[in-house]
Design an enzyme around this catalytic site. Sequence first.
Site, PDB file in Angstrom:
ATOM      1  N   HIS A   1       0.841  -1.199   0.000  1.00 48.04           N
ATOM      2  CA  HIS A   1       0.000   0.000   0.000  1.00 48.04           C
ATOM      3  C   HIS A   1       0.875   1.248   0.000  1.00 48.04           C
ATOM      4  CE1 HIS A   1       1.033  -0.546   4.232  1.00 48.04           C
ATOM      5  NE2 HIS A   1       0.789   0.742   4.399  1.00 48.04           N
TER       6      HIS A   1
ATOM      7  N   ASP B   1       0.519   4.948   1.949  1.00 45.89           N
ATOM      8  CA  ASP B   1      -0.229   5.340   3.146  1.00 45.89           C
ATOM      9  C   ASP B   1      -1.406   6.262   2.825  1.00 45.89           C
ATOM     10  OD1 ASP B   1       1.252   3.876   5.012  1.00 45.89           O
ATOM     11  OD2 ASP B   1       2.753   5.450   5.229  1.00 45.89           O
TER      12      ASP B   1
ATOM     13  N   HIS C   1       4.731   0.239   0.184  1.00 42.62           N
ATOM     14  CA  HIS C   1       5.495  -0.563   1.141  1.00 42.62           C
ATOM     15  C   HIS C   1       4.654  -1.705   1.689  1.00 42.62           C
ATOM     16  CE1 HIS C   1       3.629   2.753   3.342  1.00 42.62           C
ATOM     17  NE2 HIS C   1       3.559   1.949   4.390  1.00 42.62           N
TER      18      HIS C   1
ATOM     19  N   ARG D   1       4.800   6.155  14.129  1.00 44.95           N
ATOM     20  CA  ARG D   1       4.738   6.803  12.822  1.00 44.95           C
ATOM     21  C   ARG D   1       4.174   8.217  12.922  1.00 44.95           C
ATOM     22  NH1 ARG D   1       0.578   4.841   8.106  1.00 44.95           N
ATOM     23  NH2 ARG D   1      -0.654   6.610   8.818  1.00 44.95           N
TER      24      ARG D   1
HETATM   25 FE   LIG Z   1       1.939   2.009   5.771  1.00 44.62          FE
END
Ligand SMILES: [Fe+2]
Length: 308
Positions: free
Chosen positions: A104, A106, A262, A277
Amino acid sequence: MSNATGTSTRIDITPLAGEIGAVISGVAAAAPPDDETIAQVRQALLEHKVIFLRDQRLDYPTQVAFARRFGPLTLGHPTLASPPGQPLLEEIDSSKGVRANNWHTDVTFLDRPPAFTLLRAVVIPPVGGDTIWANTVTAYDSLPDELRDLADRLRIVHTNAYDYAAVTGREERADPVLAEKRREFVSTVYQTEHPAVRVHPETGERSLLLGGFARTIDGYGPQASRDLIRILQDHITRPEHTVRWQWRVGDLAIWDNRATQHYAIFDYGTAHRRGERVTVAGPVPVGVDGRPSVPLTGEASAYYAGAA
Ligand SMILES: [Fe+2]
């Protein structure tokens, strides 16, 4: 950093694979770095798509402060709750049902996916838990001419209500933590129509914009959409376009979310894996014909309101 003669220290850049990824040394993200160093890091990021900084001593405030050097930030996630007092953080924590083991980009179910993601390794399993990134620019450039021309004209609807969020396996159905996290993930349904090929706002490069949230192609039925998306995805994720990173605690990975996909490999069983994150807000993608992405479903202004 500037010295008395006004020169700057160059950061060291070591490429990791032929098409994507580099290790950056000579940068202490918490220091904080001067503007010239940040400009060099940003340039390396645009060139190599994902960069890795080892042995960083970051916590929430210093990670946020470093991320802000690259632009205004978003909230941690549009639907997943952040830890108390840390609204700009998303916990990528296996013990809380977050795995991300599919390809995917993000947050592409929104009309402004993040420009950059900064992920810090906090807990790493004894073995396994690597992440793979793919370069969606070199993937685009290496498409057969006919397929590239077709992709230039496609519009694709992305949503958070499928795939990544689906409870797919028997073990996952039996895991209440995973099932609850996935319910939270789709608590608000978003849909956005994106161009299949976007023009990068900083480099001018064209890249494929697909990934696990891409569901249907405008003008195509469900079966043809799946087949065509699969062909493009298979091309993007060919090993030639990828780099694989074996994490150590203290690593900071930064990727250009406008030029990559990723996949976080889930091969560590019940071992604990935790990343933290933070994301830098991105602009509305624009296709090769100049048409921007169009939000279809879901209100996301709060997600960007963290951009202070
Ligand atoms: Fe991700």
